[in-house]
Design an enzyme around this catalytic site. Structure first.
Site, PDB file in Angstrom:
ATOM      1  N   ASN A 244       9.053   3.846   3.499  1.00  9.63           N
ATOM      2  CA  ASN A 244       9.313   3.453   4.635  1.00  9.63           C
ATOM      3  C   ASN A 244      10.454   2.793   5.284  1.00  9.63           C
ATOM      4  OD1 ASN A 244       6.187   3.064   3.766  1.00  9.63           O
ATOM      5  ND2 ASN A 244       6.122   3.632   5.759  1.00  9.63           N
TER       6      ASN A 244
ATOM      7  N   CYS B 265       4.896   9.143  -0.177  1.00 11.96           N
ATOM      8  CA  CYS B 265       3.475   9.502   0.053  1.00 11.96           C
ATOM      9  C   CYS B 265       3.436  10.466  -1.098  1.00 11.96           C
ATOM     10  CB  CYS B 265       3.296  10.162   1.330  1.00 11.96           C
ATOM     11  SG  CYS B 265       1.774  10.793   1.532  1.00 11.96           S
TER      12      CYS B 265
ATOM     13  N   HIS C 189       9.187   6.832   7.532  1.00  8.78           N
ATOM     14  CA  HIS C 189       9.877   6.755   6.380  1.00  8.78           C
ATOM     15  C   HIS C 189      11.173   7.272   6.756  1.00  8.78           C
ATOM     16  CE1 HIS C 189       6.227   6.633   3.736  1.00  8.78           C
ATOM     17  NE2 HIS C 189       5.615   6.855   4.946  1.00  8.78           N
TER      18      HIS C 189
ATOM     19  N   HIS D  19       5.710   4.488  12.540  1.00 12.25           N
ATOM     20  CA  HIS D  19       5.728   4.539  10.959  1.00 12.25           C
ATOM     21  C   HIS D  19       6.635   5.529  10.404  1.00 12.25           C
ATOM     22  CE1 HIS D  19       3.165   4.427   7.231  1.00 12.25           C
ATOM     23  NE2 HIS D  19       3.926   5.378   6.882  1.00 12.25           N
TER      24      HIS D  19
ATOM     25  N   ARG E  33       0.744  -1.067  -0.115  1.00 11.84           N
ATOM     26  CA  ARG E  33      -0.005  -0.015  -0.250  1.00 11.84           C
ATOM     27  C   ARG E  33       0.978   1.160   0.011  1.00 11.84           C
ATOM     28  NH1 ARG E  33      -0.481   4.727   2.619  1.00 11.84           N
ATOM     29  NH2 ARG E  33       0.084   3.417   4.604  1.00 11.84           N
ATOM     30  N   ASP E  34       1.713   1.627   1.033  1.00 12.80           N
ATOM     31  CA  ASP E  34       2.194   2.755   1.274  1.00 12.80           C
ATOM     32  C   ASP E  34       3.442   2.573   0.218  1.00 12.80           C
ATOM     33  OD1 ASP E  34       3.367   4.961   2.151  1.00 12.80           O
ATOM     34  OD2 ASP E  34       3.486   4.592   4.209  1.00 12.80           O
TER      35      ASP E  34
END
Ligand code: HMG
Ligand code: MG
Length: 308
Positions: free
Chosen positions: A251, A242, A211, A209, A17-18
């Site tokens: 990430n 993002c 990055h 979370h 996803r990310d």
């Protein structure tokens, strides 16, 4: 916390996803599905498999319904999805998704750019999502973005993050994932962040979370571990970024996180060889090099990812 719990860390794999939401190349649901299966084969137990957001805003996540419809039930594995509103929740439920995440920001400017509304309006929307999720009997995780810095308005105070975290927790999110969207945080700032947030949300319900834009993600994980956090989000091969955070990179790589945890003697349940195989699979599909320092180092030593 028991000693066993202190030594165990839960990883939330967000690469599908990310990671993929920020790749220029849009992958088919079939390739995303294959990646997810390989990640679960590697031992990951919580995996973000897609996002039910506007395909006009994030075309990379289009077809998340097809991904969920095809995902098999696997004992102990939870496939989750991002939803920004009730429309997203309904689509997720219809596709068979059994856990979702809502995503707020600690910065007004980022909230507007990311989900086109103010923080207050987003919290109202999420409250409705939580009610719907409760009625459907599924759990909801909450994200807070820009916990260190906003790409549009600069420094973000830990207290601002704590306020949004507390609101998400109070409305029923079982866990609050603190997103260093820009990856500009440092271990000291991480300590201050966890200190502020754990005053209003139990530390056991906080997740990190990070990055890795400035190369600080592993150090920040370590700092959060020392502050008692035991849940971390990561992306295989360091995929990610993002779309609304210019310059932000992936990430923390799951491989790097696993290596750190091994070094600390902490349990995580992931097989590094299989994980590297999943990374090699997706890198080949995207035509990119791995973003994991650990994978680079092990490959240089000739440790080939199995299956390749
Ligand atoms: P909007 O334009 O304000 O929405 O977007 P709207 O309610 O006015 O509706 C406009 C159109 O969008 C309508 O379609 C709706 O049906 C459609 P039209 O009638 O024009 O054809 N729509 C939807 N379509 C699909 N799924 C939905 C949905 N909702 C409305 N759920 C919206 C508001 C929130 C939808 C939009 O801004 C959006 O989708 N944003 C997504 C942003 C995003 O996914 N960002 C990346 C994830 S967050 C992140 O990466 C950070 C994180 O990793 C933590 C960190 O690192 O910080 C989590
Ligand atoms: Mg993120």
């Amino acid at each position: 916390m028991s000693r066993a719990a202190q030594q165990a860390v839960r990883l939330v794999e967000v690469g599908a996803r990310d990671g993929l939401q920020n790749e220029a190349q849009v992958l088919t649901p079939e390739v995303r599905l294959q990646l997810l299966q390989r990640l679960a084969d590697a031992g990951l137990r919580t995996l973000e498999a897609g996002a039910f957001v506007s395909p006009r805003w994030v075309p990379q996540m289009a077809g998340s319904d097809q991904v969920f419809q095809a995902l098999p039930e696997r004992p102990g594995v939870t496939w989750t999805a991002l939803v920004p509103n009730v429309q997203g929740l309904e689509a997720a439920l219809a596709a068979g998704c059994r856990e979702v995440a809502v995503f707020a920001a600690a910065s007004e400017a980022f909230s507007q750019k990311n989900i086109n509304c103010s923080i207050a309006r987003s919290l109202e929307r999420f409250d409705t999502v939580l009610q719907g999720a409760r009625a459907a009997g599924i759990k909801v995780r909450g994200y807070v973005s820009c916990v260190m810095e906003c790409p549009f308005s600069g420094r973000v105070e830990p207290e601002a993050v704590a306020t949004v975290s507390a609101a998400l927790y109070a409305m029923g999110c079982y866990e609050i994932s603190l997103g260093d969207t820009l990856g500009s945080g440092t271990p000291r700032a991480t300590r201050a962040l966890i200190k502020a947030c754990s005053r209003v949300v139990p530390v056991a319900a906080l997740a990190g979370h990070f990055h890795d834009t400035y190369g600080m993600a592993v150090a920040n994980v370590h700092s959060a571990l020392e502050a008692g956090v035991r849940v971390f989000d990561s992306s295989v091969a360091g995929l990610g970024g993002c779309p609304y955070s210019p310059g932000a990179t992936g990430n923390v790589a799951t491989e790097d996180l696993v290596y750190l945890l091994d070094g600390l003697g902490m349990e995580h349940g992931v097989d590094l060889d299989r994980l590297m195989a999943a990374g090699a699979f997706i890198n080949a599909r995207l035509g990119r090099e791995t973003g994991s320092k650990v994978a680079q180092a092990l490959q240089a030593k000739g440790r080939l990812a199995i299956g390749h």
